[in-house]
Motif scaffolding. Structure first.
Motif, PDB file in Angstrom:
ATOM      1  N   ALA A   1       0.799  -1.085   0.068  1.00 11.55           N
ATOM      2  CA  ALA A   1       0.059  -0.007  -0.017  1.00 11.55           C
ATOM      3  C   ALA A   1       0.914   1.249   0.007  1.00 11.55           C
ATOM      4  CB  ALA A   1      -0.881   0.175   1.209  1.00 11.55           C
ATOM      5  N   PRO A   2       0.465   2.092  -0.946  1.00 10.17           N
ATOM      6  CA  PRO A   2       1.462   3.364  -1.110  1.00 10.17           C
ATOM      7  C   PRO A   2       1.454   4.364   0.475  1.00 10.17           C
ATOM      8  CG  PRO A   2       0.199   3.038  -2.969  1.00 10.17           C
ATOM      9  CD  PRO A   2      -0.183   2.372  -1.884  1.00 10.17           C
ATOM     10  N   HIS A   3       0.523   4.223   1.001  1.00  2.53           N
ATOM     11  CA  HIS A   3       0.383   5.017   2.258  1.00  2.53           C
ATOM     12  C   HIS A   3       1.115   4.474   3.338  1.00  2.53           C
ATOM     13  CE1 HIS A   3      -2.968   2.283   2.829  1.00  2.53           C
ATOM     14  NE2 HIS A   3      -3.081   2.585   3.992  1.00  2.53           N
ATOM     15  N   VAL A   4       1.549   3.116   3.239  1.00  2.97           N
ATOM     16  CA  VAL A   4       2.093   2.262   4.182  1.00  2.97           C
ATOM     17  C   VAL A   4       3.631   2.133   3.871  1.00  2.97           C
ATOM     18  CG1 VAL A   4       2.363   0.132   5.746  1.00  2.97           C
ATOM     19  CG2 VAL A   4       0.228   1.026   4.925  1.00  2.97           C
ATOM     20  N   VAL A   5       4.153   1.942   2.545  1.00  2.00           N
ATOM     21  CA  VAL A   5       5.282   1.795   1.986  1.00  2.00           C
ATOM     22  C   VAL A   5       5.497   2.501   1.060  1.00  2.00           C
ATOM     23  CG1 VAL A   5       6.815  -0.185   0.889  1.00  2.00           C
ATOM     24  CG2 VAL A   5       4.986  -0.936   2.694  1.00  2.00           C
ATOM     25  N   GLU A   6       6.707   3.217   1.376  1.00  2.00           N
ATOM     26  CA  GLU A   6       7.430   4.047   0.162  1.00  2.00           C
ATOM     27  C   GLU A   6       8.402   3.293  -0.395  1.00  2.00           C
ATOM     28  OE1 GLU A   6       9.041   7.430   2.023  1.00  2.00           O
ATOM     29  OE2 GLU A   6       7.205   8.433   2.420  1.00  2.00           O
ATOM     30  N   VAL A   7       8.468   3.413  -1.966  1.00  2.00           N
ATOM     31  CA  VAL A   7       9.337   2.621  -2.747  1.00  2.00           C
ATOM     32  C   VAL A   7       9.920   3.696  -3.727  1.00  2.00           C
ATOM     33  CG1 VAL A   7       9.840   0.812  -4.464  1.00  2.00           C
ATOM     34  CG2 VAL A   7       8.001   0.546  -2.654  1.00  2.00           C
ATOM     35  N   HIS A   8      11.210   3.485  -3.947  1.00  2.32           N
ATOM     36  CA  HIS A   8      12.205   4.402  -4.907  1.00  2.32           C
ATOM     37  C   HIS A   8      13.009   3.449  -5.683  1.00  2.32           C
ATOM     38  CE1 HIS A   8      10.892   8.006  -2.953  1.00  2.32           C
ATOM     39  NE2 HIS A   8      11.207   7.677  -1.820  1.00  2.32           N
ATOM     40  N   GLY A   9      12.865   3.233  -6.890  1.00  2.00           N
ATOM     41  CA  GLY A   9      13.650   2.607  -7.900  1.00  2.00           C
ATOM     42  C   GLY A   9      12.653   1.609  -8.833  1.00  2.00           C
ATOM     43  N   GLU A  10      13.108   1.259  -9.871  1.00  2.64           N
ATOM     44  CA  GLU A  10      12.451   0.648 -10.949  1.00  2.64           C
ATOM     45  C   GLU A  10      12.272  -0.796 -10.686  1.00  2.64           C
ATOM     46  OE1 GLU A  10      12.698   0.665 -15.834  1.00  2.64           O
ATOM     47  OE2 GLU A  10      14.370   0.200 -14.680  1.00  2.64           O
ATOM     48  N   ARG A  11      10.984  -1.271 -11.223  1.00  2.00           N
ATOM     49  CA  ARG A  11      10.743  -2.778 -11.028  1.00  2.00           C
ATOM     50  C   ARG A  11       9.989  -3.021 -12.312  1.00  2.00           C
ATOM     51  NH1 ARG A  11       6.734  -1.879  -6.341  1.00  2.00           N
ATOM     52  NH2 ARG A  11       6.855   0.155  -7.428  1.00  2.00           N
ATOM     53  N   CYS A  12      10.626  -4.101 -13.395  1.00  2.00           N
ATOM     54  CA  CYS A  12       9.905  -4.201 -14.375  1.00  2.00           C
ATOM     55  C   CYS A  12       9.790  -5.789 -14.454  1.00  2.00           C
ATOM     56  CB  CYS A  12      11.059  -4.037 -15.580  1.00  2.00           C
ATOM     57  SG  CYS A  12      11.174  -2.250 -15.646  1.00  2.00           S
ATOM     58  N   PHE A  13       8.447  -6.168 -15.042  1.00  2.00           N
ATOM     59  CA  PHE A  13       8.073  -7.308 -15.259  1.00  2.00           C
ATOM     60  C   PHE A  13       8.007  -7.752 -16.842  1.00  2.00           C
ATOM     61  CE2 PHE A  13       5.005 -10.757 -16.391  1.00  2.00           C
ATOM     62  CZ  PHE A  13       5.478 -11.923 -15.743  1.00  2.00           C
ATOM     63  N   ALA A  14       8.898  -8.598 -17.407  1.00  2.97           N
ATOM     64  CA  ALA A  14       8.855  -8.760 -18.927  1.00  2.97           C
ATOM     65  C   ALA A  14       9.004  -7.181 -19.354  1.00  2.97           C
ATOM     66  CB  ALA A  14       7.500  -9.447 -19.391  1.00  2.97           C
ATOM     67  N   GLY A  15       9.884  -6.635 -18.911  1.00  4.36           N
ATOM     68  CA  GLY A  15      10.151  -5.347 -19.725  1.00  4.36           C
ATOM     69  C   GLY A  15       9.132  -4.140 -19.330  1.00  4.36           C
ATOM     70  N   GLN A  16       8.162  -4.612 -18.707  1.00  6.76           N
ATOM     71  CA  GLN A  16       7.151  -3.412 -18.344  1.00  6.76           C
ATOM     72  C   GLN A  16       7.080  -3.157 -16.917  1.00  6.76           C
ATOM     73  OE1 GLN A  16       5.084  -2.179 -20.998  1.00  6.76           O
ATOM     74  NE2 GLN A  16       6.186  -3.584 -22.251  1.00  6.76           N
ATOM     75  N   PRO A  17       7.197  -1.741 -16.669  1.00  7.80           N
ATOM     76  CA  PRO A  17       7.186  -1.207 -15.484  1.00  7.80           C
ATOM     77  C   PRO A  17       6.112  -1.859 -14.529  1.00  7.80           C
ATOM     78  CG  PRO A  17       7.797   0.636 -16.873  1.00  7.80           C
ATOM     79  CD  PRO A  17       7.008  -0.862 -17.673  1.00  7.80           C
ATOM     80  N   VAL A  18       6.156  -2.296 -13.361  1.00  4.81           N
ATOM     81  CA  VAL A  18       5.422  -2.573 -12.392  1.00  4.81           C
ATOM     82  C   VAL A  18       4.761  -1.146 -11.597  1.00  4.81           C
ATOM     83  CG1 VAL A  18       4.938  -3.446 -10.035  1.00  4.81           C
ATOM     84  CG2 VAL A  18       6.591  -4.619 -11.667  1.00  4.81           C
TER      85      VAL A  18
END
Length: 445
Positions: free
Chosen positions: A58-75
């Motif tokens: 959940a964005p209001h609980v966890v902050e994430v900085h950085g790229e994640r990709c599945f089969a070349g497509q961003p998560v």
């Protein structure tokens, strides 16, 4: 799938706002046929990291900085139609708490078929591959009618029946005996041979090695290649001289429907003694503990408590024994002699003041296990019945926790009966070891 990497990330910075948790993750690449195992202590953030990689946090609980990709497509950071399609079509996620993930109002077969998109027959086949001898019978039951290991196998079979491109499993062997762990390894290797990728969070370095997974360890907020150093159990405690018998069971017979679970079980537990109970999942270990605690009435036979006070049981499903919205401190205060005792025991069980102040629903699986142990110890029982006390715990924490349990039991000359899949633990700590086989107790060397 044409993309070389099923899952790929750049450097990640993860911060969990409700648990004072920050994690730094190096670039990760998981290709078709690959496997990665994430190891680390309970509460280190392994489950949080799995959720981050899948975009489930959940964005209001966890902050994430950085790229994640599945089969070349961003998560996607925020849920989207493409993200939902990816999860529904290509990913199978097996959470740590099997019972909490299952709908208590639906039969297991209906849930497995709906979640996997496979026929009931295909789900039964996948369950049989994981070592369930009567899969049709299990799938006809409701979640509360199966053991913890059977519930976990149902979720794993559901995931495998989907034939996912990416299988993500959180502590998939926590409730599995050694034989069925081997069957799970074979099933995951078969998935990899078909081009699927596997990502697991586990405390079991041997399982990770058997899977052939690349190991990463999460410790002190850093993910790094390699596995944690091995640990050893403490020496077995000496028995007191001429220990008194605290509990005696004679001729216990228990049936579940048409099945005889216990068949004439005899057992005595003596002061200061540790007895280990081995046996495959579904053999009846939990049933025996519940009968000794007086929670189940046997069809025949009797249980005698020969010391003041009743036996205290630690359930296999630690979360179900805790009130989700109440803090651990408030739960422990109900049974503890004083706040000082709660604080002392909590520290000995490797629970910080901050963790004791959290509600049960905000604790990790391993923290819930230690929380349930804390509450059980505050009762100061003379007989302690422990159902898989080290499931959800990493080896280092398991040694610390059981040292604390054994020390607390030793002070009161309490008897301990522990049901476990861990033969190493049983042989290291127990004065006697039994295997529950076809409803009967068999002495085991």
């Amino acid at each position: 799938m044409t993309e070389a990497h099923v899952l790929r990330t750049g450097p990640l910075q993860v911060r969990r706002l409700d648990a004072q948790l920050a994690i730094t993750v190096p670039p990760l690449q998981l290709g078709a046929g690959d496997a990665i195992a994430l190891l680390g202590s309970s509460g280190a953030g392994k489950t949080t990291l799995l959720e981050v990689l899948l975009g489930l946090s959940a964005p209001h609980v966890v902050e994430v900085h950085g790229e994640r990709c599945f089969a070349g497509q961003p998560v996607a950071i925020a849920p989207s139609a493409a993200w939902r399609l990816w999860l529904r079509r290509d990913v199978a996620f097996v959470p740590q708490d099997a019972r909490a993930a299952l709908d208590p109002m639906l039969r297991l077969g209906a849930q497995a078929s709906e979640l996997s998109g496979a026929t009931l027959s295909a789900c039964a086949t996948a369950l049989r591959v994981l070592g369930e001898p009567e899969p049709d019978d299990v799938l006809a039951r409701f979640p509360h009618q199966v053991s913890g290991g059977q519930a976990q196998r149902v979720l794993l079979a559901t995931a495998l029946a989907r034939g996912p491109t990416l299988l993500v499993a959180d502590e998939p062997t926590a409730s599995l005996d050694v034989g069925r762990q081997g069957l799970l390894v074979a099933a995951m290797r078969a998935l990899r041979a078909r081009g699927g990728a596997v990502l697991v969070a586990t405390h079991d370095a041997d399982f990770a090695k058997a899977l052939g997974a690349r190991a990463f360890t999460l410790a002190l907020g850093e993910v790094s290649p390699g596995e944690p150093p091995p640990v050893a159990w403490s020496p077995r405690r000496a028995l007191p001289d001429a220990p008194a018998t605290l509990l005696r069971a004679r001729g216990l017979h228990v049936r579940r429907g048409n099945r005889a679970v216990l068949c004439g079980v005899d057992l005595e537990l003596r002061a200061g003694e540790v007895v280990a109970l081995l046996g495959p999942s579904g053999a009846g270990k939990t049933t025996l503990l519940a009968t000794l605690a007086g929670l189940l009435r046997p069809a025949a036979g009797q249980v005698e408590h020969l010391a003041p006070g009743r036996a205290q049981i630690l359930f296999q499903d630690a979360y179900a024994s805790l009130t989700p919205g109440r803090t651990l401190r408030s739960l422990a205060r109900e049974t503890a002699a004083s706040d000082i005792e709660v604080a002392t025991l909590a520290r000995a069980l490797d629970l910080s003041d901050e963790e004791v102040s959290r509600p049960a629903r905000a604790l990790s699986g391993g923290q819930r296990r230690r929380a349930a142990l804390l509450r059980a110890l505050t009762v100061q029982p003379r007989v302690l019945l422990l159902d898989e006390p080290t499931s959800s715990l990493d080896p280092s924490t398991a040694v610390t926790v059981l040292d604390t349990v054994m020390a607390a039991a030793g002070k009161r000359a309490a008897a301990c009966l522990l049901a476990t899949h861990d033969t190493g633990l049983a042989r290291a700590l127990a004065h006697r070891v039994f295997t529950l086989d076809n409803g009967r107790l068999v002495p085991t060397q």
